[in-house]
Design a protein around this motif. Structure first.
Motif: not given
Length: 396
Positions: A224-231
């Motif tokens: 899936g996607v990488i978390w950077r704004s919704h950690i």
């Protein structure tokens, strides 16, 4: 040219996107699957995980556009399941000088899977690799969700390579959470937890405490996607799921032969709705089990219904009972109902299976013959109403 993405200074996403995959050993994946792999280019060069074997050539092409494969110093295997590691032999053929970094259980697994004795470097909790500007520190996560599982943390860039934790089965053309519809990402993260990590819920709290000991700018999972704004959001969700959080939703799951069980399910649902609680209805012939478990994850109640066939449940329900017993959802109230012809039996099997899944059973005495009468329809409605009130009273 392959589309490599630099996610931080000297850190690249080099994995593969499997847009057409629709089933992951019984888990429905209508949005596809990614096999994420990450390349760290520092004074030392390190590859974090590989990909599923059919995508091995794609991985090699991506990496070779950034570095000479013979310059790779380390290949970290955070988890040796084939969707993460089956391309390892292909990579090692091109990079035989690389050390394979993994846990002791991971070493045992790789040797058995591929009959190869690579240059292994076994690591344990707290060990680190000095890459130059950054260090790579290892966080063991046994049984989240295999005995060999671990995460790797890159200092300096403050990236947690979390492997299966915080993953989602979803394909996108953009690798970050804030470049996609966050509702879809969170929905797939919940479905992933419900179908992969749910049996290990009691271990999640300890894993989160380990994650809290380091600053995290980015969580880079293997799916899936990488978390950077919704950690913060995903960490909060894992905290909730790890403590058995639930609301007042009641999920009704059934299958039917001639319609009587379906009529019962709909009457029970009407009773649940009349209480003010939320209700969800799934027929096993038309709903994927993984989607049902996604709904059950945060539900307070689970009601199962089946016609009786050959003195047991319908085959579709039998498969679901095996599935839910393996996943063991926590802190749920359950019940069962059935319809039968000349002999019953399904309801008791349903109740026993709910108990085997760790679900507290509320006896319904809803085992009805042939078709539902007017009084029996009312009985189903009233049971749904009273059951939902008990779920509401137990809401966390």
């Amino acid at each position: 040219m392959m589309n490599n993405v630099q996610i931080a200074k000297g850190v690249y996403s080099v994995g593969a996107v499997d847009w057409t995959m629709r089933d992951f050993h019984g888990y429905a994946t209508p949005r596809g699957i990614t096999y994420n792999s990450y390349l760290i280019v520092d004074e030392k060069i390190c590859l974090i995980d590989t990909v599923k074997a059919p995508f091995g050539a794609e991985l090699l092409e991506r990496v070779s556009q950034i570095v000479d494969l013979t310059k790779i110093d380390y290949i970290v295997c955070n988890h040796t399941e084939p969707d993460h590691a089956s391309a390892l032999p292909m990579v090692m053929e091109k990079a035989p000088q690389a050390k394979v970094v993994l846990t002791a259980q991971g070493k045992e697994s790789i040797i058995k899977h591929y009959q190869k004795d690579y240059d292994f470097q076994v690591v344990k909790e707290g060990d680190a690799l000095d890459l130059g500007r950054n260090q790579l520190k290892f966080i063991t996560l046994p049984m989240l969700h295999w005995p060999d599982s671990m995460a790797s943390y890159l200092t300096g860039e403050e990236i947690l390579f979390s492997n299966d934790a915080f993953g989602q089965h979803i394909c996108t053309s953009n690798p970050f959470d804030d470049e996609n519809e966050i509702h879809d990402i969170m929905q797939e993260a919940a479905k992933y937890y419900a179908n992969i990590l749910l049996p290990y819920t009691r271990l999640v709290g300890g894993a989160l405490k380990k994650a809290e000991t380091v600053p995290i700018k980015m969580i880079a999972p293997s799916h899936g996607v990488i978390w950077r704004s919704h950690i913060t959001d995903i960490l909060k969700k894992y905290e909730q799921w790890g403590t058995g959080y639930h609301d007042d939703t009641v999920v009704i799951v059934y299958d039917t032969m001639w319609g009587a069980t379906e009529d019962m399910a709909r009457r029970i649902l009407e009773g649940v709705a009349a209480s003010g609680a939320k209700a969800k209805l799934h027929r096993l012939k038309t709903s994927a089990m993984s989607d049902i478990m996604n709904d059950i994850l945060e539900a307070g109640g689970v009601i199962l219904g089946s016609s009786t066939q050959h003195n047991t449940v319908l085959a579709t329900m039998g498969g679901f009972l095996s599935y839910i017993q393996g996943l063991k959802p926590v802190n749920k109230l359950g019940a069962a109902f059935s319809a039968h012809g000349w002999a019953g039996g399904a309801q008791k099997i349903l109740e026993n299976s709910l108990e085997a899944a760790g679900i507290k059973v509320e006896s319904s005495e809803l085992a009805l013959k042939w078709v539902t009468s007017k009084d029996e329809k009312e009985q189903c409605f009233n049971f749904g109403l009273e059951f939902a009130k008990k779920v509401q009273a137990n809401k966390k």
